[in-house]
Write a protein that holds these residues in place. Structure first.
Motif, PDB file in Angstrom:
ATOM      1  N   VAL A 183       0.888  17.809   3.677  1.00 28.24           N
ATOM      2  CA  VAL A 183       1.801  16.680   3.863  1.00 28.24           C
ATOM      3  C   VAL A 183       1.046  15.392   3.563  1.00 28.24           C
ATOM      4  N   GLU A 184       1.514  14.680   2.537  1.00 25.53           N
ATOM      5  CA  GLU A 184       0.899  13.407   2.171  1.00 25.53           C
ATOM      6  C   GLU A 184       1.541  12.259   2.928  1.00 25.53           C
ATOM      7  N   SER A 185       0.778  11.210   3.111  1.00 28.29           N
ATOM      8  CA  SER A 185       1.297   9.987   3.719  1.00 28.29           C
ATOM      9  C   SER A 185       0.459   8.816   3.231  1.00 28.29           C
ATOM     10  N   GLY A 186       0.960   7.618   3.488  1.00 30.77           N
ATOM     11  CA  GLY A 186       0.192   6.424   3.159  1.00 30.77           C
ATOM     12  C   GLY A 186       0.653   5.686   1.930  1.00 30.77           C
ATOM     13  N   GLY A 187       1.623   6.243   1.216  1.00 31.97           N
ATOM     14  CA  GLY A 187       2.125   5.544   0.051  1.00 31.97           C
ATOM     15  C   GLY A 187       2.965   4.346   0.442  1.00 31.97           C
ATOM     16  N   GLY A 244      -3.887  -5.521  -7.364  1.00 34.24           N
ATOM     17  CA  GLY A 244      -5.132  -5.971  -6.770  1.00 34.24           C
ATOM     18  C   GLY A 244      -5.340  -5.498  -5.344  1.00 34.24           C
ATOM     19  N   GLY A 245      -4.281  -4.973  -4.746  1.00 34.17           N
ATOM     20  CA  GLY A 245      -4.366  -4.508  -3.375  1.00 34.17           C
ATOM     21  C   GLY A 245      -4.927  -3.100  -3.260  1.00 34.17           C
ATOM     22  N   SER A 246      -4.919  -2.594  -2.028  1.00 33.03           N
ATOM     23  CA  SER A 246      -5.485  -1.276  -1.738  1.00 33.03           C
ATOM     24  C   SER A 246      -4.512  -0.448  -0.921  1.00 33.03           C
ATOM     25  N   LEU A 247      -4.632   0.846  -1.056  1.00 27.88           N
ATOM     26  CA  LEU A 247      -3.920   1.802  -0.222  1.00 27.88           C
ATOM     27  C   LEU A 247      -4.843   2.969   0.060  1.00 27.88           C
ATOM     28  N   ARG A 248      -4.608   3.595   1.201  1.00 31.51           N
ATOM     29  CA  ARG A 248      -5.335   4.815   1.526  1.00 31.51           C
ATOM     30  C   ARG A 248      -4.323   5.916   1.770  1.00 31.51           C
ATOM     31  N   LEU A 249      -4.370   6.915   0.917  1.00 31.91           N
ATOM     32  CA  LEU A 249      -3.491   8.062   1.067  1.00 31.91           C
ATOM     33  C   LEU A 249      -4.169   9.125   1.917  1.00 31.91           C
ATOM     34  N   SER A 250      -3.367   9.808   2.704  1.00 35.08           N
ATOM     35  CA  SER A 250      -3.862  10.904   3.521  1.00 35.08           C
ATOM     36  C   SER A 250      -3.086  12.163   3.211  1.00 35.08           C
ATOM     37  N   CYS A 251      -3.747  13.280   3.365  1.00 36.35           N
ATOM     38  CA  CYS A 251      -3.100  14.580   3.179  1.00 36.35           C
ATOM     39  C   CYS A 251      -3.530  15.462   4.341  1.00 36.35           C
ATOM     40  N   ALA A 252      -2.552  15.903   5.117  1.00 36.35           N
ATOM     41  CA  ALA A 252      -2.823  16.770   6.258  1.00 36.35           C
ATOM     42  C   ALA A 252      -2.491  18.205   5.896  1.00 36.35           C
ATOM     43  N   ALA A 253      -3.404  19.104   6.211  1.00 40.37           N
ATOM     44  CA  ALA A 253      -3.215  20.519   5.892  1.00 40.37           C
ATOM     45  C   ALA A 253      -3.007  21.319   7.164  1.00 40.37           C
ATOM     46  N   SER A 254      -2.203  22.361   7.054  1.00 38.61           N
ATOM     47  CA  SER A 254      -1.822  23.131   8.240  1.00 38.61           C
ATOM     48  C   SER A 254      -2.739  24.307   8.534  1.00 38.61           C
ATOM     49  N   ALA A 255      -3.403  24.821   7.515  1.00 43.70           N
ATOM     50  CA  ALA A 255      -4.047  26.119   7.664  1.00 43.70           C
ATOM     51  C   ALA A 255      -5.500  26.014   8.087  1.00 43.70           C
ATOM     52  N   ARG A 256      -5.933  27.018   8.840  1.00 42.59           N
ATOM     53  CA  ARG A 256      -7.336  27.091   9.213  1.00 42.59           C
ATOM     54  C   ARG A 256      -8.220  27.319   7.996  1.00 42.59           C
ATOM     55  N   THR A 257      -7.619  27.876   6.925  1.00 42.65           N
ATOM     56  CA  THR A 257      -8.397  28.160   5.715  1.00 42.65           C
ATOM     57  C   THR A 257      -8.565  26.929   4.831  1.00 42.65           C
ATOM     58  N   GLN A 305       4.396  17.485  -0.861  1.00 41.07           N
ATOM     59  CA  GLN A 305       5.682  17.032  -1.367  1.00 41.07           C
ATOM     60  C   GLN A 305       5.578  15.714  -2.142  1.00 41.07           C
ATOM     61  N   GLY A 306       4.441  15.058  -2.036  1.00 40.21           N
ATOM     62  CA  GLY A 306       4.211  13.813  -2.758  1.00 40.21           C
ATOM     63  C   GLY A 306       4.536  12.587  -1.942  1.00 40.21           C
ATOM     64  N   THR A 307       3.881  11.486  -2.291  1.00 39.77           N
ATOM     65  CA  THR A 307       4.144  10.202  -1.675  1.00 39.77           C
ATOM     66  C   THR A 307       4.187   9.133  -2.770  1.00 39.77           C
ATOM     67  N   GLN A 308       5.182   8.265  -2.686  1.00 36.49           N
ATOM     68  CA  GLN A 308       5.386   7.276  -3.739  1.00 36.49           C
ATOM     69  C   GLN A 308       4.446   6.088  -3.552  1.00 36.49           C
ATOM     70  N   VAL A 309       3.795   5.715  -4.638  1.00 34.69           N
ATOM     71  CA  VAL A 309       2.991   4.491  -4.668  1.00 34.69           C
ATOM     72  C   VAL A 309       3.585   3.579  -5.740  1.00 34.69           C
ATOM     73  N   THR A 310       3.917   2.368  -5.345  1.00 37.12           N
ATOM     74  CA  THR A 310       4.474   1.400  -6.275  1.00 37.12           C
ATOM     75  C   THR A 310       3.629   0.145  -6.223  1.00 37.12           C
TER      76      THR A 310
END
Length: 121
Positions: A5-9, A15-28, A113-118
C-alpha cells in the motif's frame, strides 16, 4: 502473498519535495528486492529506483540520480522514496513493487495500487 500500500502522493509545486511510503503486509517482505516505478498518462510503466532485500545496494534510473533516494526499513516492513527538486515531468502514478534483481516491470511479483504525484509549474 505480499500486499503493498503506497501513500504520500499529492500535489506539489515544482522544486518541492515529497516522500512516498510503501507498507508491506507479509513477513517475507525482507526477502524481496523492492522497487519504485511510475506511469505517466499514455506512457509505459518505468523503473525509477530499487533496493536490495538487505538495503545494502540501491539502483536508480540515470535520469533521476541525485534527486530521488530509495530506502527501506525491514523491521517495519516499509520502503520509501524521497523525491526532491520535483519537476512537472515527474507527474505520474507511482507504484511500489516487490520482486527480484534486476528490478524491472517483468521481475515484479507484487504491485501496490499506486499513488498519484502531481507537480505544478
Amino acid at each position: 502473498q505480499v500486499q503493498l500500500v503506497e501513500s504520500g502522493g499529492g500535489l506539489v509545486q515544482a522544486g518541492g519535495s515529497l516522500r512516498l511510503s510503501c507498507a508491506a503486509s507479509a513477513r517475507t517482505f525482507s526477502t524481496y528486492a523492492m522497487g519504485w516505478f511510475r506511469q505517466a498518462p499514455g506512457k509505459e510503466r518505468e523503473f525509477i529506483a530499487g533496493i536490495a532485500w538487505s538495503g545494502s545496494r540501491t539502483y536508480y534510473t540515470d535520469s533521476l540520480k541525485g534527486r530521488f533516494t530509495i530506502s527501506r526499513d525491514n523491521a517495519k516492513n516499509m520502503v520509501f522514496l524521497q523525491m526532491n527538486r520535483l519537476k512537472p515531468e515527474d507527474t505520474a502514478v507511482y507504484y511500489c513493487g516487490a520482486g527480484i534483481i534486476p528490478l524491472s516491470v517483468r521481475n515484479i511479483n507484487y504491485w501496490g495500487q499506486g499513488t498519484q504525484v502531481t507537480v505544478s509549474s
